[in-house]
Scaffold this active site. Structure first.
Site, PDB file in Angstrom:
ATOM      1  N   LYS A 114       0.810  -1.228   0.000  1.00 51.65           N
ATOM      2  CA  LYS A 114       0.000   0.000   0.000  1.00 51.65           C
ATOM      3  C   LYS A 114       0.844   1.281   0.000  1.00 51.65           C
ATOM      4  O   LYS A 114       0.364   2.332  -0.427  1.00 51.65           O
ATOM      5  CB  LYS A 114      -0.963   0.008   1.197  1.00 51.65           C
ATOM      6  CG  LYS A 114      -2.101  -0.991   1.050  1.00 51.65           C
ATOM      7  CD  LYS A 114      -3.104  -0.885   2.183  1.00 51.65           C
ATOM      8  CE  LYS A 114      -4.166  -1.973   2.020  1.00 51.65           C
ATOM      9  NZ  LYS A 114      -5.253  -1.853   2.989  1.00 51.65           N
ATOM     10  N   ASP A 148     -10.235   2.560   2.330  1.00 54.40           N
ATOM     11  CA  ASP A 148     -10.380   1.704   3.516  1.00 54.40           C
ATOM     12  C   ASP A 148     -11.137   2.407   4.648  1.00 54.40           C
ATOM     13  O   ASP A 148     -12.094   1.861   5.196  1.00 54.40           O
ATOM     14  CB  ASP A 148      -9.007   1.265   4.034  1.00 54.40           C
ATOM     15  CG  ASP A 148      -8.353   0.214   3.146  1.00 54.40           C
ATOM     16  OD1 ASP A 148      -9.087  -0.571   2.508  1.00 54.40           O
ATOM     17  OD2 ASP A 148      -7.110   0.164   3.107  1.00 54.40           O
TER      18      ASP A 148
END
Ligand code: ATR
Length: 269
Positions: free
Chosen positions: A64, A100
């Protein structure tokens, strides 16, 4: 045929393909969504070749942060998070997003739309915690206390938000009755720690909202204990579905059917 994927390592366990295929089919689109394992050592050489073939993709552990140098720009929220879970090809440029934390809030809203007056406890201070913490601060503005085994990481997380606090796990256990929402973001409850909880819920008030971002197992020992204490519980499935739905919308401009996505994931669990 539009091509989408999720990259990570390991990646075999990811249910993102099942979830996105359900959304693709429900909309009658011509697209595929695959799992792509990228070699950790060869990331810098493999990733540009992979990207050439894609319209968009999701990024999971451990990439990420490593994906960021390969992108042309970052959405403001992803920039704040310092992490990207969704990449979109837009006019031949690569743009990074992070869905997220916003996915978490959308999932939580199914049982409790978070309010500025809520008092929130987040357990854990890793990557997942950061996205959720920043989404709460940026989008809702509730006061948040972060408790972590390594308190220095919790202190680092809340920097820039003087109204918030970092606590040790045992301090958080003592103060538990003062929170309206408790969010479990650590990996405790998974694999080797499948029988453990990150914090005792002895002092929990009945009616407290308690969520765990783990969805496999569906009910961690932490959520079981919360249920015994008459909390309102939610596992990590709504977060998973909504982070995916937000990514899908960024790629296609279409809102997918989250109920169909949820059924597809449940069927594969
Ligand atoms: P993620 O990106 O999934 O959040 P991470 O960045 O490795 O993963 O963070 C893991 C979180 O789980 C951290 O808050 C970690 O606590 P430390 O910062 O003290 O390491 C927490 N965690 C992992 N295993 C734990 C355990 N056995 N007991 C308590 N906390 C644990």
């Amino acid at each position: 045929m539009e091509k989408f994927a999720v990259i990570g390592n390991p990646i075999a366990h990811s249910l993102s393909p099942e979830m996105h295929h359900a959304a693709i089919h429900a909309l009658g689109m011509e697209a595929v969504y695959t799992r792509q394992k990228i070699d950790i050592e060869q990331f810098n050489t493999e990733i540009p070749l992979f990207m050439e073939k894609m319209e968009g993709f999701n990024v999971t552990v451990p990439f990420k942060e490593r994906i960021i140098p390969f992108l042309d720009s970052l959405d403001e929220f992803a920039e704040k998070c310092g992490a990207v879970n969704t990449v979109v090809r837009r006019n031949s440029k690569w743009v990074g997003y992070n869905t997220d934390g916003l996915g978490y809030l959308a999932g939580l809203a199914e049982i409790h739309p978070l309010r500025p007056t809520d008092s929130v406890l987040i357990i854990g201070a890793g990557g997942a915690s950061k996205g959720i913490y920043l989404a709460i601060k940026e989008k809702i503005g509730s006061r948040v206390v972060v408790a972590n085994r390594t308190i220095s990481k919790a202190e680092q997380l809340i920097q820039g938000y003087p109204e918030d606090a970092a606590l040790t796990i045992s301090e958080a256990e003592k103060q538990l009755a003062s929170f309206s929402v408790v969010i479990q973001t650590t990996s405790v409850g998974l694999l080797k720690t499948a029988n453990e909880t990150p914090l005792s819920l002895a002092n929990l008030r009945p009616g407290t909202i308690v969520s765990d971002i783990i969805y496999n197992p569906k009910k961690t020992p932490f959520l079981k204990e919360a249920e015994e204490k008459r909390a309102i519980i939610q596992n990590g499935l709504p977060m998973f579905i909504h982070q995916g739905a937000l990514a899908f919308e960024l790629w296609t401009g279409q809102k997918p059917d989250t109920e169909i996505m949820k059924q597809a994931v449940l069927a594969s669990l």
